[in-house]
Design a protein around this motif. Structure first.
Motif, PDB file in Angstrom:
ATOM      1  N   SER A 131     -57.859   1.695 -15.760  1.00 22.27           N
ATOM      2  CA  SER A 131     -56.617   1.025 -15.387  1.00 22.27           C
ATOM      3  C   SER A 131     -55.814   1.857 -14.399  1.00 22.27           C
ATOM      4  N   LEU A 132     -54.981   1.159 -13.636  1.00 25.02           N
ATOM      5  CA  LEU A 132     -54.014   1.764 -12.725  1.00 25.02           C
ATOM      6  C   LEU A 132     -52.631   1.258 -13.092  1.00 25.02           C
ATOM      7  N   LEU A 133     -51.717   2.169 -13.399  1.00 26.47           N
ATOM      8  CA  LEU A 133     -50.328   1.813 -13.629  1.00 26.47           C
ATOM      9  C   LEU A 133     -49.528   2.106 -12.378  1.00 26.47           C
ATOM     10  N   VAL A 134     -48.739   1.123 -11.919  1.00 21.53           N
ATOM     11  CA  VAL A 134     -47.822   1.329 -10.798  1.00 21.53           C
ATOM     12  C   VAL A 134     -46.392   1.262 -11.337  1.00 21.53           C
ATOM     13  N   LEU A 135     -45.529   2.071 -10.734  1.00 16.84           N
ATOM     14  CA  LEU A 135     -44.151   2.195 -11.235  1.00 16.84           C
ATOM     15  C   LEU A 135     -43.189   1.310 -10.460  1.00 16.84           C
ATOM     16  N   THR A 136     -43.585   0.051 -10.260  1.00 18.84           N
ATOM     17  CA  THR A 136     -42.756  -0.890  -9.512  1.00 18.84           C
ATOM     18  C   THR A 136     -42.159  -1.972 -10.402  1.00 18.84           C
ATOM     19  N   GLY A 137     -42.404  -1.873 -11.712  1.00 19.09           N
ATOM     20  CA  GLY A 137     -41.929  -2.919 -12.600  1.00 19.09           C
ATOM     21  C   GLY A 137     -41.231  -2.380 -13.822  1.00 19.09           C
TER      22      GLY A 137
ATOM     23  N   PHE B 204     -55.320   5.833 -13.921  1.00 16.15           N
ATOM     24  CA  PHE B 204     -54.706   6.216 -12.658  1.00 16.15           C
ATOM     25  C   PHE B 204     -53.207   5.909 -12.728  1.00 16.15           C
ATOM     26  N   LEU B 205     -52.425   6.653 -11.964  1.00 16.49           N
ATOM     27  CA  LEU B 205     -50.977   6.474 -11.945  1.00 16.49           C
ATOM     28  C   LEU B 205     -50.474   6.654 -10.527  1.00 16.49           C
ATOM     29  N   GLY B 206     -49.848   5.609  -9.985  1.00  9.19           N
ATOM     30  CA  GLY B 206     -49.344   5.685  -8.624  1.00  9.19           C
ATOM     31  C   GLY B 206     -48.003   5.009  -8.490  1.00  9.19           C
ATOM     32  N   PRO B 207     -47.306   5.238  -7.376  1.00 12.48           N
ATOM     33  CA  PRO B 207     -45.991   4.625  -7.188  1.00 12.48           C
ATOM     34  C   PRO B 207     -46.054   3.120  -6.984  1.00 12.48           C
ATOM     35  N   ASP B 208     -47.132   2.643  -6.334  1.00 13.44           N
ATOM     36  CA  ASP B 208     -47.268   1.224  -6.016  1.00 13.44           C
ATOM     37  C   ASP B 208     -48.714   0.965  -5.600  1.00 13.44           C
ATOM     38  N   LEU B 209     -48.977  -0.234  -5.103  1.00 12.84           N
ATOM     39  CA  LEU B 209     -50.352  -0.616  -4.783  1.00 12.84           C
ATOM     40  C   LEU B 209     -50.900   0.040  -3.516  1.00 12.84           C
TER      41      LEU B 209
ATOM     42  N   VAL C 250     -51.741   2.911  -3.188  1.00 13.14           N
ATOM     43  CA  VAL C 250     -52.744   3.928  -3.548  1.00 13.14           C
ATOM     44  C   VAL C 250     -54.152   3.342  -3.614  1.00 13.14           C
ATOM     45  N   LEU C 251     -54.290   2.036  -3.537  1.00 12.00           N
ATOM     46  CA  LEU C 251     -55.625   1.437  -3.561  1.00 12.00           C
ATOM     47  C   LEU C 251     -56.409   1.860  -2.331  1.00 12.00           C
ATOM     48  N   GLY C 252     -57.739   1.853  -2.479  1.00 15.75           N
ATOM     49  CA  GLY C 252     -58.585   2.284  -1.377  1.00 15.75           C
ATOM     50  C   GLY C 252     -58.912   3.765  -1.491  1.00 15.75           C
ATOM     51  N   ASP C 253     -58.891   4.457  -0.368  1.00 16.92           N
ATOM     52  CA  ASP C 253     -59.283   5.867  -0.344  1.00 16.92           C
ATOM     53  C   ASP C 253     -58.351   6.752  -1.155  1.00 16.92           C
ATOM     54  N   GLY C 254     -57.125   6.309  -1.381  1.00 20.46           N
ATOM     55  CA  GLY C 254     -56.165   7.146  -2.097  1.00 20.46           C
ATOM     56  C   GLY C 254     -56.237   7.043  -3.604  1.00 20.46           C
ATOM     57  N   LEU C 255     -57.083   6.162  -4.137  1.00 18.74           N
ATOM     58  CA  LEU C 255     -57.075   5.930  -5.583  1.00 18.74           C
ATOM     59  C   LEU C 255     -57.510   7.157  -6.376  1.00 18.74           C
ATOM     60  N   ALA C 256     -58.591   7.809  -5.960  1.00 19.66           N
ATOM     61  CA  ALA C 256     -59.126   8.936  -6.735  1.00 19.66           C
ATOM     62  C   ALA C 256     -58.083  10.028  -6.948  1.00 19.66           C
ATOM     63  N   ALA C 257     -57.227  10.237  -5.965  1.00 22.43           N
ATOM     64  CA  ALA C 257     -56.219  11.289  -6.073  1.00 22.43           C
ATOM     65  C   ALA C 257     -55.191  10.991  -7.151  1.00 22.43           C
ATOM     66  N   THR C 258     -55.081   9.725  -7.578  1.00 28.29           N
ATOM     67  CA  THR C 258     -54.070   9.355  -8.573  1.00 28.29           C
ATOM     68  C   THR C 258     -54.611   9.369 -10.001  1.00 28.29           C
ATOM     69  N   HIS C 259     -55.855   9.836 -10.191  1.00 30.10           N
ATOM     70  CA  HIS C 259     -56.408   9.944 -11.540  1.00 30.10           C
ATOM     71  C   HIS C 259     -55.534  10.922 -12.326  1.00 30.10           C
ATOM     72  N   VAL C 260     -55.039  10.486 -13.485  1.00 36.66           N
ATOM     73  CA  VAL C 260     -54.064  11.298 -14.205  1.00 36.66           C
ATOM     74  C   VAL C 260     -54.656  12.637 -14.633  1.00 36.66           C
ATOM     75  N   LEU C 261     -55.876  12.638 -15.116  1.00 33.23           N
ATOM     76  CA  LEU C 261     -56.466  13.855 -15.669  1.00 33.23           C
ATOM     77  C   LEU C 261     -57.282  14.655 -14.666  1.00 33.23           C
TER      78      LEU C 261
END
Length: 332
Positions: free
Chosen positions: A223-229, A247-252, A254-265
C-alpha cells in the motif's frame, strides 16, 4: 512501479477533494498508465460508476466506466450471494445504490412494509430520520444488514463531513447490532477490484489508514499512503501493524520512478535519522537533510515501529525541532 500490475486508487482525499483534483494527481496517474492498470476504488456509495468516471474524465483522467469500482457495487454483490433472486432489499442511500441492487437481480424498496429480507446502507447527503426508521424496523424484524462502508467522516473541499459510518452508528446504537461491511477496510470491495482486472500484484493507494491501508492488509497487498486527506503524521507514527503502509508520500506525485524511495522501512529518509530509546523517538537532521517532511516522517516511523506501543517524539537539534513542528507532532 514494475513490481505492480494494478493500482487500486482511492478517490476522496487521494485524487480529489470535493470536485477539484489534488495538485499533481492527474498527471501522475496518467503517466503510470503506461506500466500498470489503474482502477479507481471508492468507499463512497452515493454515485454510480458512470457518474464517477465522468467526473474523473472532467479532471483530465483517461477512465472508462469499468475502471471504477464502488462500495455500492460491492454491497450489492454481497447481497446477491445471500438473497434469493428478486428478493426485496431496503435501500438507505441514493438512487445509484438502488440501481446497483437492481442490477444484481434484487428488488430495491424504501419501506419496511415491503418486508425486505435485507437492508443495504450507503452514503447519501439526504439520509434522514424517516429512512433510518424504516431500516430500523426492518432490522428489528430480522433483516440482514450490509453497510457499504463505515467511514465516520468524508473529506470535502470545506473540511471533514459526517460519513456513512456516522449514519450506521445511529442504527447500531438503536438496535445493538453490527452490519456486514462490504467496503474498505473489509475485503469484498478490493477483492472485486482485483478480480475485475485479474491483478496478481496490486498496490492499494489511499489517504486513510483505517480504510485504505487496513483494506490492503485484508487482501495481503502492498500500500501507499498519501497525506492529502484524512490521516495525519501523528496517526501514521502511532499506527498499529495492521494499519501501517508499505510506502508513504506527500501525494500521488511519488508514483513512477519515485515510489521506491518512499518505502517506509527501506526507502530514502532525505538525510533524517531517528532512534528509539524506550518510549521516546529522537529525530536528528544530518548535514544533507532536506525539507521533505514525509522523508523525516519515514525516519520517525522506522524507529517508532521497532517496538510495541506509542512513543513520544523529541528533536535532537534545532532543525529537527522545526521539522517536528511542521509535521504537527507533539513533543515529549
Amino acid at each position: 512501479m514494475s513490481t505492480y500490475d494494478a493500482l487500486l486508487v482511492d478517490l476522496d482525499g487521494t485524487v480529489y477533494r470535493g470536485p477539484e483534483a489534488i495538485d499533481g494527481a492527474v498527471e501522475s496517474l496518467e503517466a503510470v498508465r503506461a506500466t500498470a492498470t489503474v482502477s479507481y476504488v471508492t468507499n463512497n456509495a452515493s454515485r454510480g460508476p458512470d457518474e464517477v468516471a465522468e467526473h474523473l474524465r472532467g479532471l483530465g483522467l483517461t477512465v472508462a466506466t469499468e475502471d471504477v469500482v464502488t462500495s455500492a457495487q460491492a454491497g450489492a454483490a454481497v447481497l446477491a450471494g445471500q438473497c434469493d433472486p428478486g428478493a426485496p432489499v431496503l435501500v438507505v442511500g441514493t438512487d445509484a445504490l438502488a440501481e446497483e441492487v437492481r442490477l444484481v437481480g434484487l428488488t430495491p424498496v424504501r419501506s419496511a412494509d415491503d418486508e425486505p429480507v435485507a437492508v443495504v446502507q450507503g452514503h447519501s447527503p439526504d439520509t434522514g430520520w424517516r429512512i433510518l426508521a424504516e431500516a430500523g424496523l426492518a432490522l428489528h424484524r430480522g433483516a440482514h444488514w450490509v453497510a457499504c462502508n463505515v467511514d465516520p467522516t468524508l473529506p470535502d473541499e470545506r473540511g471533514l463531513m459526517p460519513g456513512n459510518g456516522s449514519m450506521v452508528a445511529v442504527l447500531r446504537t438503536a438496535y445493538g447490532i453490527e452490519p456486514e461491511v462490504a467496503g474498505k477496510p473489509a475485503a469484498p470491495l478490493l477483492r472485486q477490484a482485483v478480480e475485475r482486472v485479474g491483478a496478481q500484484r496490486p498496490l492499494v493507494i489511499g489517504d486513510r489508514l483505517d480504510t485504505d491501508i487496513a483494506g490492503a492488509h485484508a487482501i495481503e497487498a502492498d500500500s501507499l499512503l498519501v497525506l492529502t486527506g484524512v490521516s495525519t503524521p501523528a496517526g501514521v507514527l502511532d499506527a498499529a501493524p495492521e494499519l501501517r503502509p508499505t510506502f508513504l508520500g506527500p501525494d500521488l506525485t511519488v508514483l513512477g520512478d519515485g515510489l521506491a524511495a518512499t518505502h517506509v522501512l527501506e526507502g530514502d529518509t532525505g538525510g533524517w535519522t531517528a532512534r528509539r530509546d524506550g518510549d521516546t523517538v529522537e529525530l536528528t537532521a544530518g548535514d544533507d537533510a532536506g525539507d521533505d517532511a514525509t522523508a523525516a516522517l519515514r525516519a520517525l516511523c522506522r524507529a517508532a515501529w521497532e517496538a510495541e506501543g506509542t512513543a513520544t517524539v523529541r528533536g535532537g537539534d534545532g532543525r529537527a525541532d522545526k521539522m517536528i513542528s511542521t509535521l504537527g507532532l507533539a513533543t515529549g
